[in-house]
Scaffold this active site. Structure first.
Site, mmCIF file in Angstrom:
data_model
loop_
_atom_site.group_PDB
_atom_site.id
_atom_site.type_symbol
_atom_site.label_atom_id
_atom_site.label_comp_id
_atom_site.label_asym_id
_atom_site.label_seq_id
_atom_site.Cartn_x
_atom_site.Cartn_y
_atom_site.Cartn_z
ATOM 1 N N LYS A 137 4.679 18.837 5.200
ATOM 2 C CA LYS A 137 4.018 18.621 3.984
ATOM 3 C C LYS A 137 2.953 19.401 3.518
ATOM 4 C CE LYS A 137 6.692 15.077 2.879
ATOM 5 N NZ LYS A 137 7.410 15.249 1.792
ATOM 6 N N TYR A 163 6.211 17.030 11.140
ATOM 7 C CA TYR A 163 6.323 16.437 9.906
ATOM 8 C C TYR A 163 5.177 16.527 8.803
ATOM 9 C CZ TYR A 163 6.120 12.721 6.220
ATOM 10 O OH TYR A 163 6.070 12.213 4.973
ATOM 11 N N SER A 195 1.550 13.632 1.327
ATOM 12 C CA SER A 195 1.344 12.445 2.208
ATOM 13 C C SER A 195 -0.065 12.603 2.806
ATOM 14 C CB SER A 195 2.485 12.594 3.626
ATOM 15 O OG SER A 195 1.689 11.886 4.439
#
Ligand code: NAD
Ligand code: WQD
Length: 339
Positions: free
Chosen positions: A155, A151, A126
């Site tokens: 990643k 989050y 991302s």
């Protein structure tokens, strides 16, 4: 017909990618525990492709059940690993759940790939790995800043885990795809984004407001130093994104990669402001969603968009859909699924 295991295959990007893979001659097996998906997406994929995809409703955090999939499919040529929890705000409230799910699922996929000799991995990363990037457009070598959320950190950690694991997995190659802001739906409106939680991303918020499911929406800040005061993002059509996965797999299968781990930004390479996105929606739908200008949303960066030259040059990827196409397809999908 190389067989590809798609994790998170019933989710938003996974389902569109399965359609593109099938249309390019791949055989697909899906694994998705439906924690953020509905089994009806399997019908949508079948209606588009004429093929029924088999899905294992397995939680990838459970290693024995994950191993079983690889035992039953000794001919898997590659894995596209989409499965993850992805709601940024929720990850701040439930960091351990996010780390548990996003890291254990990845560790188990890597373990099975090593043990069963599966050589090709595509990982959903991302733009959130860049944090509040210091330079624009963002290239693959733009230094990472502190992640803005658990989050985003999951990643960053996922990418680092893959890099560290590869030397101990003989013959394994990986591509890390960093998506910017995926949006839109398949042009048939048979599949699209169906968030289980209330939507928080801009495009579904716009379509839900236009449907009357929300009284009004908020533009989070119009006092930023941008051309109209609202934030700039790089919205990429989910069909363009899906096709990049097919191209990345072909790239690995044809051994065109120069190193065992390569990174690609996937964005249009152009910034669109929130107010421009709203204007595009009005243009294609004829509906004006009610909105107010509100406060800035904590954690938002002013502007972020991709330099996508590497994916264009090396993968031969050419994104073709524009913001109007994104809005049109998102609107068609919203109307169909609520209709
Ligand atoms: P999604 O939630 O629609 O799809 C993910 C799917 O994975 C869901 O269907 C969910 O049920 C499944 N899943 C989650 N944990 C699982 C587990 N432990 N076992 C089995 N299945 C599991 O999300 P999406 O938008 O399609 O995102 C796909 C990937 O792309 C994710 O890794 C996400 O972090 C990444 N990504 C998404 C965006 C975005 O804005 N949508 C942007 C950048 C990166
Ligand atoms: C876009 C713009 C908001 C809702 C997130 C993740 C990122 C990646 C992509 C997964 C911003 C504005 C939004 C609303 C608004 N996902 N907005 N009103 O935050 O750029 O990126 O999705 O990897 O990691 O952080 O996407 O769609 O939430 O916001 O004004 O009701 O729309 O302020 O400028 P974001 P978004």
């Amino acid at each position: 017909m190389p067989k590809i295991l798609v994790t998170g295959g019933c989710g938003y990007i996974g389902s569109h990618t399965i359609v593109d893979l099938i249309e390019h001659g791949f055989e697909v097996v899906s694994v998705d525990n439906f924690c953020n998906a509905d089994a009806s997406v399997l019908d949508g994929m079948e209606a588009i492709t004429g093929r029924r995809v088999f899905n294992y409703a397995t939680d990838l955090c459970y290693l024995p059940a994950t191993r079983l999939i690889f035992e039953e499919h000794p001919d898997i040529a590659g894995v596209i690993h989409f499965a993850a929890l992805k709601a940024v705000g929720e990850s701040v409230e439930q960091p351990l759940r996010y780390f548990h799910n996003n890291l254990n699922s990845l560790l188990h996929i890597l373990t099975c790939m090593r043990d069963f000799g599966v050589r090709h991995l595509i990982f959903s990363s991302s733009c959130s790995v860049y944090g509040n990037a210091a330079e624009l457009p963002v290239t693959e070598t733009t230094p990472w800043q502190e992640a803005e959320s658990p989050y985003g950190r999951s990643k960053q950690m996922g990418e680092q885990i893959i890099r560290d694991a590869l030397p101990a997995c003989p013959g394994m190659n990986s591509i890390l795809l960093r998506y910017f802001n995926p949006a839109g739906a398949h042009p048939s409106a048979l599949i699209g984004e169906s968030p289980s939680n209330p939507a928080s991303n801009l495009v579904p918020v716009i379509t839900e407001t236009a449907m009357g499911l929300r009284r009004e929406m908020t533009v989070f800040g119009a006092d930023y130093p941008t051309r109209d005061g609202s934030c700039v993002r790089d919205y990429i059509h989910v069909m363009d994104l899906a096709n990049a996965h097919t191209k990345a797999l072909q790239y690995l299968l044809e051994q065109r990669n120069e190193s065992p781990c390569e990174v690609f930004n996937l964005g249009m390479g152009q910034g669109v402001t929130v107010l421009e996105a709203l204007a595009a929606f009005e243009r294609v739908s004829g509906v004006q969603p009610a909105y107010q200008i509100g406060l800035r949303r904590p954690g938002d960066v002013v502007a972020v968009y991709a330099d996508n030259a590497r994916a264009v040059e090396r993968l031969g990827w050419q994104p073709g859909y524009r913001i109007d196409d994104i809005m049109r397809s998102a609107w068609d999908w919203e109307q169909r699924r609520r209709g």
